[in-house]
Scaffold this motif. Structure first.
Motif, mmCIF file in Angstrom:
data_model
loop_
_atom_site.group_PDB
_atom_site.id
_atom_site.type_symbol
_atom_site.label_atom_id
_atom_site.label_comp_id
_atom_site.label_asym_id
_atom_site.label_seq_id
_atom_site.Cartn_x
_atom_site.Cartn_y
_atom_site.Cartn_z
ATOM 1 N N ILE A 1 7.969 19.345 -10.451
ATOM 2 C CA ILE A 1 8.380 19.089 -12.014
ATOM 3 C C ILE A 1 9.362 18.399 -12.354
ATOM 4 C CG2 ILE A 1 9.239 20.338 -14.205
ATOM 5 C CD1 ILE A 1 7.548 22.901 -13.149
ATOM 6 N N GLU A 2 10.513 18.300 -11.634
ATOM 7 C CA GLU A 2 11.700 17.439 -11.886
ATOM 8 C C GLU A 2 11.264 16.029 -11.646
ATOM 9 O OE1 GLU A 2 15.143 19.522 -10.256
ATOM 10 O OE2 GLU A 2 14.775 21.247 -11.615
ATOM 11 N N ASP A 3 10.433 15.861 -10.727
ATOM 12 C CA ASP A 3 10.103 14.395 -10.115
ATOM 13 C C ASP A 3 9.201 13.632 -11.111
ATOM 14 O OD1 ASP A 3 11.714 14.466 -7.784
ATOM 15 O OD2 ASP A 3 10.180 15.076 -6.583
ATOM 16 N N ALA B 1 17.737 19.607 -8.181
ATOM 17 C CA ALA B 1 18.980 19.736 -8.553
ATOM 18 C C ALA B 1 19.340 20.747 -9.648
ATOM 19 C CB ALA B 1 19.753 18.502 -8.458
ATOM 20 N N GLN B 2 18.387 20.394 -10.710
ATOM 21 C CA GLN B 2 18.502 21.133 -12.003
ATOM 22 C C GLN B 2 18.036 22.607 -11.853
ATOM 23 O OE1 GLN B 2 15.648 19.237 -14.523
ATOM 24 N NE2 GLN B 2 17.153 17.579 -14.857
ATOM 25 N N TRP B 3 17.407 23.009 -10.892
ATOM 26 C CA TRP B 3 16.819 24.396 -10.586
ATOM 27 C C TRP B 3 18.077 25.208 -9.800
ATOM 28 C CZ3 TRP B 3 14.036 27.588 -12.817
ATOM 29 C CH2 TRP B 3 13.877 28.947 -12.105
#
Length: 44
Positions: free
Chosen positions: A39-41, A2-4
């Motif tokens: 990365i976000e996980d 989501a951030q990406w």
């Protein structure tokens, strides 16, 4: 991821700044894009 996805929705000037930040990084933007979900996980 989501951030990406949010970053990809930035205006052109902000995206250019983002590219500048990643241009000399140890983790290039192309690698970051491929690894974004993993990365976000992570619990950094």
């Amino acid at each position: 991821m989501a951030q990406w996805q949010e970053l990809q929705g930035l205006d052109a000037a902000s995206l250019e700044r983002l590219h500048q930040l990643y241009s000399g990084a140890a983790l290039p933007m192309e690698a970051r894009q491929c690894l974004a979900a993993w990365i976000e996980d992570q619990n950094w």
